[in-house]
Design an enzyme around this catalytic site. Structure first.
Site, short mmCIF file in Angstrom:
data_model
loop_
_atom_site.label_atom_id
_atom_site.label_comp_id
_atom_site.label_asym_id
_atom_site.label_seq_id
_atom_site.Cartn_x
_atom_site.Cartn_y
_atom_site.Cartn_z
N CYS A 112 -8.34 12.39 11.68
CA CYS A 112 -9.44 12.36 10.71
C CYS A 112 -9.04 11.34 9.64
O CYS A 112 -8.66 11.70 8.54
CB CYS A 112 -9.65 13.74 10.10
SG CYS A 112 -9.75 15.08 11.31
N PRO B 199 -10.37 7.53 4.39
CA PRO B 199 -10.54 6.07 4.28
C PRO B 199 -9.32 5.26 4.69
O PRO B 199 -9.40 4.04 4.77
CB PRO B 199 -10.84 5.88 2.80
CG PRO B 199 -10.09 6.99 2.14
CD PRO B 199 -10.19 8.17 3.06
N GLY B 200 -8.17 5.90 4.93
CA GLY B 200 -7.03 5.15 5.44
C GLY B 200 -5.75 5.26 4.65
O GLY B 200 -4.76 4.60 5.00
N GLY B 201 -5.71 6.07 3.60
CA GLY B 201 -4.48 6.19 2.82
C GLY B 201 -3.31 6.67 3.65
O GLY B 201 -2.23 6.08 3.63
N CYS C 203 -7.06 19.32 1.34
CA CYS C 203 -7.10 19.14 -0.11
C CYS C 203 -7.80 20.34 -0.73
O CYS C 203 -8.64 20.21 -1.62
CB CYS C 203 -7.77 17.83 -0.50
SG CYS C 203 -9.46 17.64 0.08
#
Length: 459
Positions: free
Chosen positions: A104, A107-109, A226
């Site tokens: 999942c 955004p790519g962190g 989160c």
């Protein structure tokens, strides 16, 4: 002041006690923590941001705010990320050569952190079910200069038949009720209810059912959310243990500002203390939960891997002439190690020339956004380099570079304008600002630098 639902407050007063719950509610009304990671894949240059306040336990991570227009961001030298959200990738144990799935990913962190740990060796599969978010994921992976990523826009169940028992490590940063992000994204409060928490729990189980099938015996599953919700945190870990026989691994993180899982919120398994919890009042960052688990079985290459027959490929080899068009450009630049053997691996599909991260057989029906490094596009009797190639070439020292001299010229280039330069170079060059490479350009005989910064990224 955040308007927290009464049922939310009552829940956490019961779970934490009035004193600790009050600390949580007060912290949720304080400013969010901002931080960034520095990209060690890139050729190292001095960046303008202060490195005086490191994020505890995370290498090359610092508190501070960055701008999306600064060259550090545009050239992929820094990534803005919540400090607590840095931990799932940091404790994953990824090493060069591993096969890694970020299921999942947008955004790519976490994806860029995993790619950095792989050091362009092995395979990174980054999947995102949302097509809009998958586009952002691709942009961030390209900016970071990762060369060994397969970026996919699919539901998890579409990946399972393609990658059975395949990955050494899978990271599932699961969609959740978002309680830990309330102070950063107050609009998430509008969606919250205890019923929604339970809906998220079922969704997480569905996603993990697929992830388990793709993980090798003995492989590691990194599970994170989160949210504070035990239903989505400790109870999901308990479910993985009961349903699939997973065991909890020690993260070896010992820090007074980082809490641990609560056994009493699940089945009272004391091993849940090996999981990590991040609370806003502890001062690291936003709310986060993370666990590292191991799938039962021996870690080894499966026998069936060696028996796989070669399948017809989705893409074709370059003709000799087309390969020479590509070579005429690449030979002018210093190539990082990941591109040294490009001639042996290079493929072309629909005129897009790329060095694949993994070979995909024709029978595979996946929505692939990018596979490896897109070198560029073949046009009539010529080759035009792609933006991702510029970001990858930024990993090593280059000679054919035009460094823009002023902030004004840099801004003009980001807006897509041509600029006048003083240089003896002609043809395709790399473009940088403050020594940070972020684009290709092309110098004509009149010393005008034609702009090749992608239109979709222009400010």
């Amino acid at each position: 002041m955040l308007e927290l639902p009464n049922s939310f407050k009552e829940k956490y007063i019961e779970l934490l006690g009035e004193k600790t719950a009050d600390q949580l509610f007060k912290a949720m009304n304080q400013d969010s923590k901002k931080a960034f990671r520095v990209n060690t894949l890139k050729n190292q240059v001095k960046i303008s941001y202060s490195l005086a306040k490191p994020v505890p336990e995370i290498n090359h991570a610092y508190y501070g705010e960055i701008s999306g227009e600064d060259p550090e961001w545009v050239a992929g030298y820094v990534y803005s990320q919540d400090p607590a959200a840095m931990f799932p990738a940091a404790i994953s144990g990824v090493k060069p050569g591993d096969r890694v799935l970020d299921l999942c990913a947008a955004p790519g962190g976490k994806t860029t952190a995993l790619g950095e740990q792989l050091k362009n060796k092995g395979l990174l599969v980054a999947n995102e079910i949302s097509s809009t978010r998958a586009k952002i994921l691709r942009e961030n992976i390209e900016r970071w200069g990762i060369s060994n990523a397969l970026i996919i826009n699919e539901s998890p169940e579409k990946l399972t038949p393609v990658f059975p028992d395949y990955f050494d490590i899978i990271l599932v940063d699961a969609p959740c009720s978002g309680e830990g992000m309330f102070r950063k994204n107050p609009e998430a409060i509008d969606y919250w209810s205890q019923d929604y928490v339970l809906v998220c729990q079922k969704r997480q189980e569905t996603i993990l059912n697929e992830a388990v099938k793709m993980l090798k015996p003995g492989g590691r599953l990194v599970y994170s959310t989160c949210t504070f919700s035990p239903e989505e945190d400790e109870k999901i870990v308990e479910w993985l243990i009961n349903e699939y026989g997973f065991s909890i691994l020690d993260t070896h993180i010992k820090n007074d500002h980082i809490s641990v899982g609560r056994p009493k919120w699940a089945n009272d398994d004391q091993n849940l203390k090996k999981t990590l919890r991040f609370w806003p009042q502890d001062g690291i960052g936003e709310g986060q939960f993370v666990a590292v688990l191991q799938k039962p079985g021996e870690t080894q290459e499966l026998v069936k891997k060696s028996k796989r027959k070669k399948k017809k490929q989705l893409a074709l080899r370059l003709t000799k002439n087309d390969q020479e068009y590509v070579a005429q450009l690449l030979d002018k630049f210093n190539l990082p190690e990941c591109l040294n053997d490009w001639r042996k691996k290079v493929l072309v599909r629909n005129d897009h020339v790329f060095v694949p991260a993994v070979s995909l057989p024709e029978r595979v029906n996946l929505h692939v956004l990018n596979n490896g490094v897109e070198l560029g596009i073949l046009k009539k009797k010529r080759f035009e380099p792609g933006h991702q190639l510029a970001e990858v070439l930024g990993q090593v020292n280059q000679d054919r570079v035009i460094d823009l001299l002023t902030s004004e010229v840099y801004q003009e280039y980001l807006h897509g304008e041509t600029v006048k330069v003083q240089s003896d170079l002609r043809g395709f060059v790399l473009v940088s600002y403050q020594k940070m490479i972020f684009s290709f350009g092309k110098i004509a005989g009149n010393q005008v630098l034609k702009n090749f910064y992608p239109k979709g990224l222009r400010k």
